[in-house]
Design a protein around this motif. Structure first.
Motif, PDB file in Angstrom:
ATOM      1  N   THR A   1       0.962  -1.148  -0.448  1.00 30.93           N
ATOM      2  CA  THR A   1      -0.315   0.396  -0.257  1.00 30.93           C
ATOM      3  C   THR A   1       0.550   1.618  -0.062  1.00 30.93           C
ATOM      4  OG1 THR A   1      -2.092   1.494   1.019  1.00 30.93           O
ATOM      5  CG2 THR A   1      -0.050  -0.314   2.313  1.00 30.93           C
ATOM      6  N   LEU A   2       0.345   1.805  -0.510  1.00 32.16           N
ATOM      7  CA  LEU A   2       1.134   3.386  -0.651  1.00 32.16           C
ATOM      8  C   LEU A   2      -0.279   5.109  -0.249  1.00 32.16           C
ATOM      9  CD1 LEU A   2       3.220   4.720  -3.536  1.00 32.16           C
ATOM     10  CD2 LEU A   2       2.096   6.517  -1.938  1.00 32.16           C
ATOM     11  N   TRP A   3       0.196   5.551   1.166  1.00 30.92           N
ATOM     12  CA  TRP A   3      -0.818   6.370   1.867  1.00 30.92           C
ATOM     13  C   TRP A   3      -0.893   7.854   1.104  1.00 30.92           C
ATOM     14  CZ3 TRP A   3      -0.349   8.515   6.447  1.00 30.92           C
ATOM     15  CH2 TRP A   3      -1.497   9.778   6.865  1.00 30.92           C
ATOM     16  N   VAL A   4      -1.362   8.306   0.721  1.00 29.64           N
ATOM     17  CA  VAL A   4      -1.641   9.650   0.478  1.00 29.64           C
ATOM     18  C   VAL A   4      -2.389  10.719   1.444  1.00 29.64           C
ATOM     19  CG1 VAL A   4      -1.983  11.699  -1.572  1.00 29.64           C
ATOM     20  CG2 VAL A   4      -1.341   9.265  -2.323  1.00 29.64           C
ATOM     21  N   HIS A   5      -0.943  11.220   1.500  1.00 27.43           N
ATOM     22  CA  HIS A   5      -1.398  12.334   2.686  1.00 27.43           C
ATOM     23  C   HIS A   5      -0.606  13.594   2.935  1.00 27.43           C
ATOM     24  CE1 HIS A   5      -3.216  13.478   6.624  1.00 27.43           C
ATOM     25  NE2 HIS A   5      -4.608  13.730   6.133  1.00 27.43           N
ATOM     26  N   PRO A   6      -1.097  14.325   2.876  1.00 24.12           N
ATOM     27  CA  PRO A   6      -0.040  16.117   3.414  1.00 24.12           C
ATOM     28  C   PRO A   6       1.010  15.544   4.147  1.00 24.12           C
ATOM     29  CG  PRO A   6      -2.750  16.846   2.610  1.00 24.12           C
ATOM     30  CD  PRO A   6      -2.674  15.083   2.292  1.00 24.12           C
ATOM     31  N   ASP A   7       0.080  15.209   5.596  1.00 27.55           N
ATOM     32  CA  ASP A   7       0.879  14.837   6.541  1.00 27.55           C
ATOM     33  C   ASP A   7       1.511  13.102   7.037  1.00 27.55           C
ATOM     34  OD1 ASP A   7       0.243  17.848   7.695  1.00 27.55           O
ATOM     35  OD2 ASP A   7      -1.923  17.012   8.785  1.00 27.55           O
ATOM     36  N   HIS A   8       1.849  13.066   5.703  1.00 28.61           N
ATOM     37  CA  HIS A   8       2.453  11.133   5.776  1.00 28.61           C
ATOM     38  C   HIS A   8       3.725  11.077   6.656  1.00 28.61           C
ATOM     39  CE1 HIS A   8       5.868  11.570   2.615  1.00 28.61           C
ATOM     40  NE2 HIS A   8       4.819  13.207   2.226  1.00 28.61           N
ATOM     41  N   THR A   9       4.431  12.175   6.605  1.00 30.68           N
ATOM     42  CA  THR A   9       6.053  12.435   6.769  1.00 30.68           C
ATOM     43  C   THR A   9       6.028  12.260   8.965  1.00 30.68           C
ATOM     44  OG1 THR A   9       6.383  14.137   7.250  1.00 30.68           O
ATOM     45  CG2 THR A   9       7.361  13.329   5.555  1.00 30.68           C
ATOM     46  N   SER A  10       4.658  12.468   8.783  1.00 28.37           N
ATOM     47  CA  SER A  10       4.985  12.884  10.880  1.00 28.37           C
ATOM     48  C   SER A  10       3.869  11.954  10.960  1.00 28.37           C
ATOM     49  CB  SER A  10       3.852  14.185  10.630  1.00 28.37           C
ATOM     50  OG  SER A  10       2.320  14.212  10.621  1.00 28.37           O
ATOM     51  N   THR A  11       3.277  10.418  10.891  1.00 29.21           N
ATOM     52  CA  THR A  11       2.531   9.142  10.766  1.00 29.21           C
ATOM     53  C   THR A  11       4.120   8.445  10.860  1.00 29.21           C
ATOM     54  OG1 THR A  11       0.590  10.664   9.604  1.00 29.21           O
ATOM     55  CG2 THR A  11       1.012   8.021  10.250  1.00 29.21           C
ATOM     56  N   PRO A  12       3.789   7.765  11.806  1.00 31.74           N
ATOM     57  CA  PRO A  12       4.273   6.561  12.434  1.00 31.74           C
ATOM     58  C   PRO A  12       3.816   5.515  11.256  1.00 31.74           C
ATOM     59  CG  PRO A  12       2.999   6.516  14.591  1.00 31.74           C
ATOM     60  CD  PRO A  12       2.563   7.909  13.351  1.00 31.74           C
ATOM     61  N   ARG A  13       4.890   4.622  10.902  1.00 27.97           N
ATOM     62  CA  ARG A  13       5.578   3.446   9.793  1.00 27.97           C
ATOM     63  C   ARG A  13       4.186   2.872  10.047  1.00 27.97           C
ATOM     64  NH1 ARG A  13       7.634   2.471   5.356  1.00 27.97           N
ATOM     65  NH2 ARG A  13       8.506   4.281   5.219  1.00 27.97           N
ATOM     66  N   VAL A  14       2.898   2.008   9.558  1.00 18.30           N
ATOM     67  CA  VAL A  14       2.405   1.182  10.027  1.00 18.30           C
ATOM     68  C   VAL A  14       2.805  -0.577   9.549  1.00 18.30           C
ATOM     69  CG1 VAL A  14       0.662   2.342  10.117  1.00 18.30           C
ATOM     70  CG2 VAL A  14       1.116   0.976   7.980  1.00 18.30           C
ATOM     71  N   ALA A  15       3.772  -0.306   8.391  1.00 17.82           N
ATOM     72  CA  ALA A  15       4.251  -1.994   7.958  1.00 17.82           C
ATOM     73  C   ALA A  15       5.319  -1.100   7.532  1.00 17.82           C
ATOM     74  CB  ALA A  15       3.711  -2.610   7.484  1.00 17.82           C
ATOM     75  N   ALA A  16       6.907  -2.689   7.107  1.00 23.08           N
ATOM     76  CA  ALA A  16       7.872  -2.349   6.638  1.00 23.08           C
ATOM     77  C   ALA A  16       8.122  -2.116   5.087  1.00 23.08           C
ATOM     78  CB  ALA A  16       8.622  -3.980   5.913  1.00 23.08           C
ATOM     79  N   LEU A  17       9.150  -1.563   4.746  1.00 27.29           N
ATOM     80  CA  LEU A  17       9.250  -1.097   3.378  1.00 27.29           C
ATOM     81  C   LEU A  17       9.154  -0.870   2.557  1.00 27.29           C
ATOM     82  CD1 LEU A  17      10.527   2.435   2.765  1.00 27.29           C
ATOM     83  CD2 LEU A  17      12.827   1.118   2.130  1.00 27.29           C
ATOM     84  N   ASP A  18       8.712  -2.132   2.327  1.00 24.72           N
ATOM     85  CA  ASP A  18       8.835  -3.159   0.897  1.00 24.72           C
ATOM     86  C   ASP A  18       7.178  -3.427   0.870  1.00 24.72           C
ATOM     87  OD1 ASP A  18       9.010  -4.765   3.383  1.00 24.72           O
ATOM     88  OD2 ASP A  18       8.883  -6.871   1.869  1.00 24.72           O
TER      89      ASP A  18
END
Length: 382
Positions: A187-204
């Motif tokens: 999944t690729l989450w699109v949101h203006p504040d995406h950088t301030s949200t904790p990661r929910v899964a591994a980078l792959d």
């Protein structure tokens, strides 16, 4: 063993919040604002009862009114309120750029949409159909994101890909991030504040972007990186003897010949050959061993039924505790304690060759499957 997967072969794109924006309040937001229920409760009702219904009937309106604790007239007015979709001006160009950069990847739309907003689907088809392989709207498919894995499994079947080969792009955490991840997608989450949200899964499996342009840029990096690179399997096995000096041999469910117990090293993380040998012996036979000397290391060509080339490590292994194997039937169909001479007849030829090399104190080597020698026909050049 480590499961294998392919790279990204299909991109699924949400509509609202990614390809465009809705003028005014969305249908879900308007119903949530009017209902006395908690927002999460309303969202669940809308997914189940509204988004998957093919038509806006009087029966549907009455059902929604009951579930949302609203007058039927209020629900009808909200459903009839115009909510035009405004596509991002660059959406077409961005999708075209993605297709040019990754021509082997299919692109589809997947959106929770009520029949009351069918005009949104019409606009997407009119403006973007030549950049899409298909469009999946919940009111037409009867499948909504957030209600289970069915919608992503349906898309995978329709396009002959695995669910793990889909990356879904969307803006809602529940429907567009958690739901596809639970279904097995990336999944690729699109949101203006995406950088301030904790990661929910591994980078792959999970990445983020501020908008569609950023998502396409991220995809153009992610898609090539997602294709597995060719790797050389490494197998680590143990040469285990009992107090009578007999060797422990195993035969897999699909194997004709026996081998020394062991398995593959994991392709990622700390998993050295001796560690892998100890782990695999325990998984296959429920035996605890400690690794001893490295008895043989080398290369083998086309040894397995899959014809893979492999690097092999064979360690001396010392039993700790019980000496009675308890084989996992999914891994081991049969085990035997055998003398050296019997083992040479029971083992796969390559494994038997290793045993011979060990007895001759040849701790490493290369083994090649014999290849037919082509002979020239009479009257032809060699």
């Amino acid at each position: 063993m480590t499961g294998r997967h392919s790279g990204i072969r299909l991109v699924s794109v949400d509509v609202g919040g990614v390809l465009g924006t809705v003028a005014g309040h969305s249908l879900g937001t308007a119903l949530a604002a009017a209902s006395p229920h908690e927002h999460s409760t309303v969202v669940d009702i809308v997914r189940r009862a509204l988004h998957t219904h093919p038509q806006t009937t009087d029966e549907l309106i009455q059902h929604l009114a009951t579930e949302l604790a609203l007058p039927a007239r209020r629900v009808r007015d909200i459903l009839r309120t115009p909510r035009p979709l405004l596509l991002i001006p660059t959406a077409r160009a961005l999708l075209a750029g993605l297709r040019d950069a990754c021509p082997d990847v299919q692109v589809v739309v997947c959106s929770n949409l009520a029949a009351a907003d069918a005009a949104h689907a019409d606009l997407v088809r009119a403006e973007l159909s030549d950049q899409l392989d298909a469009a999946y709207f919940s009111y037409r498919t009867g499948l909504a994101k957030g209600t289970g894995p069915d919608v992503f499994q349906h898309i995978a079947r329709q396009h002959h890909v695995r669910v793990s080969e889909i990356v879904h792009i969307g803006d809602k955490i529940d429907d567009d991030v958690h739901a596809p991840l639970l279904a097995g997608c990336r999944t690729l989450w699109v949101h203006p504040d995406h950088t301030s949200t904790p990661r929910v899964a591994a980078l792959d499996r999970y990445r983020t972007a501020a908008d569609l342009a950023g998502a396409v840029t991220e995809l153009r990096r992610w898609i090539p990186d997602s294709v597995p690179r060719p790797t050389l399997p490494v197998r680590a096995a143990g040469l285990i003897r009992n107090t009578a000096g007999q060797l422990l041999l195993v035969r897999g469910p699909t194997d004709e010949k026996f081998s020394f117990p062991g398995g593959r090293c994991e392709s990622r993380g700390a998993d050295s050959p001796p560690q892998a040998m100890v782990r695999e012996v325990h998984e296959e036979l429920r035996l605890t061993v400690t690794p001893g000397a490295l008895l043989w290391a080398g290369w083998s060509e086309g040894e397995s039924s899959a014809g893979e080339n492999k690097a092999h490590f064979l360690f001396e292994a010392h039993l700790v505790g019980t000496t009675v194997p308890d084989p996992d039937p999914a891994e081991v169909a049969e085990y035997r304690w055998a003398s050296n001479n019997d083992a040479l007849h029971l083992l796969h030829p390559a494994e038997a060759n290793r045993l011979v090399r060990i007895t001759r104190r040849q701790p490493h080597g290369w083994q090649y499957q014999p290849r037919p020698i082509r002979t020239s026909e009479p009257g032809t050049a060699p």
